[in-house]
Design a protein around this motif. Structure first.
Motif, mmCIF file in Angstrom:
data_model
loop_
_atom_site.group_PDB
_atom_site.id
_atom_site.type_symbol
_atom_site.label_atom_id
_atom_site.label_comp_id
_atom_site.label_asym_id
_atom_site.label_seq_id
_atom_site.Cartn_x
_atom_site.Cartn_y
_atom_site.Cartn_z
ATOM 1 N N ARG A 181 114.003 -9.885 1.561
ATOM 2 C CA ARG A 181 113.058 -9.201 0.682
ATOM 3 C C ARG A 181 111.730 -8.964 1.374
ATOM 4 O O ARG A 181 111.108 -7.916 1.228
ATOM 5 N N GLU A 232 116.525 -7.401 -10.661
ATOM 6 C CA GLU A 232 116.265 -7.582 -9.225
ATOM 7 C C GLU A 232 116.855 -6.451 -8.394
ATOM 8 O O GLU A 232 116.378 -6.171 -7.291
ATOM 9 N N ARG A 233 117.919 -5.817 -8.911
ATOM 10 C CA ARG A 233 118.554 -4.708 -8.200
ATOM 11 C C ARG A 233 119.079 -3.724 -9.238
ATOM 12 O O ARG A 233 119.505 -4.122 -10.321
ATOM 13 N N HIS A 250 116.045 -1.957 -4.611
ATOM 14 C CA HIS A 250 115.589 -3.344 -4.519
ATOM 15 C C HIS A 250 114.198 -3.477 -5.157
ATOM 16 O O HIS A 250 113.588 -2.467 -5.542
ATOM 17 N N SER A 259 117.681 -14.695 1.608
ATOM 18 C CA SER A 259 117.325 -13.682 0.614
ATOM 19 C C SER A 259 115.832 -13.389 0.641
ATOM 20 O O SER A 259 115.400 -12.234 0.578
#
Length: 342
Positions: free
Chosen positions: A113, A222-223, A243, A109
């Protein structure tokens, strides 16, 4: 019970059957577990090889399957190895495997990112098609661990309402902080009002807005997911997943602004804890009418949404005014806010 530790259903059944007795033959275990005797033999020998059960052979009883004159599997008796001895290593192994999986997930993850942050394309993900939009929406809702922020506008276009209701219930069961701002026109029909009321009773917090600029769901800040105009993708439903970025921060600020300006709706337990002891309180049906009127609905529209006659709505408003000791609807709204009915 033990399938979570990697045992198959037959192994689970055999192990559970042995829990009820100090020792048993394969025949006795088969009867207890509801298995064929041959399958019971196989499972017992496999569990014995893995150290979950111990074999205690009885003296000098020759079984028909014993070619060398010794006691065969049918003459053996089995007993459990203490769970603290036999199952603890399996549990420790699964914990280690889960820890490794979580570590790998965190690294992947973070790598994603970091890579996405280097390119503008990584900030926004475009999703096209009914199945893809529905899958991504439910993935965001079901993956939320702390908070869900939602704008409700109009009818669902890609995700069936029953799927949305299921994912909402799942989030509330997990203890997710679930806040929703709904466009006034979203409450169309008695069934929608009933479903919303049930969700609020389960822990969802709802406020109403006169109008909202878009549909939206934000998961754990976060999203976020925002539908696009269907004409942008040749008629198919489409959406963007945003994102971490300045755009996501702006969407969160937009939600908080509409939330601050929205009117509370269907607050569970209203009218009880803030009303002086001994004072009469409105019923839940009366509070439903009050909430819709405070959201700007006319008597006729409120009656339609709740499946009532206009006379019933007017009668409930009159009783609310009597309970409040006021002479106008404006005074009723002020009183309702003061005593915590809304």
């Amino acid at each position: 019970m033990l399938q979570a530790l990697g045992l198959s259903p037959p192994e689970d059944a055999v192990y559970t059957a042995l829990l009820a007795r100090p020792s048993a033959s394969a025949r006795e275990v088969a009867l207890q577990a509801g298995l064929e005797e041959g399958e019971s033999d196989r499972v017992l020998l496999d569990l014995a090889a893995r150290g979950l059960v111990a074999v205690a052979r009885e003296a000098a009883v020759l079984g028909p399957d014993s070619a060398d004159g010794g006691a065969g599997p049918r003459s053996a008796r089995y007993r459990l190895t203490p769970p603290s001895v036999a199952l603890a290593p399996i549990l420790a192994e699964q914990r280690n495997a889960l820890h490794l999986a979580e570590t790998a997930f965190s690294k992947l993850s973070e790598q994603y990112r970091t890579t996405a942050a280097r390119t503008a394309g990584g900030v926004v993900e475009v999703v096209v098609g009914v199945e893809q939009v529905a899958h991504r929406f439910l993935q965001l809702q079901r993956g939320a661990q702390r908070e869900l922020l939602v704008f409700l506008v109009g009818e669902p276009t890609a995700v069936p309402r029953e799927d949305t209701d299921t994912s909402e219930s799942s989030a509330l069961d997990r203890g997710v902080d679930f806040r929703v701002v709904a466009d006034k026109d979203y409450l169309t029909g008695h069934e929608v009002v009933r479903d919303v009321r049930q969700a609020v009773a389960a822990g969802l917090v709802l406020r109403m807005a006169g109008s909202l600029p878009l549909k939206m769901v934000i998961s754990d800040r976060e999203r976020a997911m925002v539908p696009l105009d269907m004409t942008d993708s040749g008629g198919e439903p489409s959406a963007i997943v945003v994102h971490p970025s300045g755009l996501l921060t702006a969407l969160v600020h937009l939600f908080e602004r509409e939330w601050a300006q929205g009117r509370p709706m269907f607050t569970p337990g209203t009218g009880v804890h803030e009303v002086p002891a001994g004072d009469p309180v409105p019923t839940g049906e009366e509070l439903e009418v009050l909430a819709l009127l405070l959201a700007g609905f006319s008597d006729r529209r409120a009656a339609s949404e709740l499946g009532l006659s206009i006379r019933t709505v007017e009668r409930r408003v009159r009783r609310l005014m009597d309970l409040s000791g006021v002479e106008s609807r404006l005074q009723l709204g002020w009183h309702a806010a003061r005593v915590g009915w809304v």
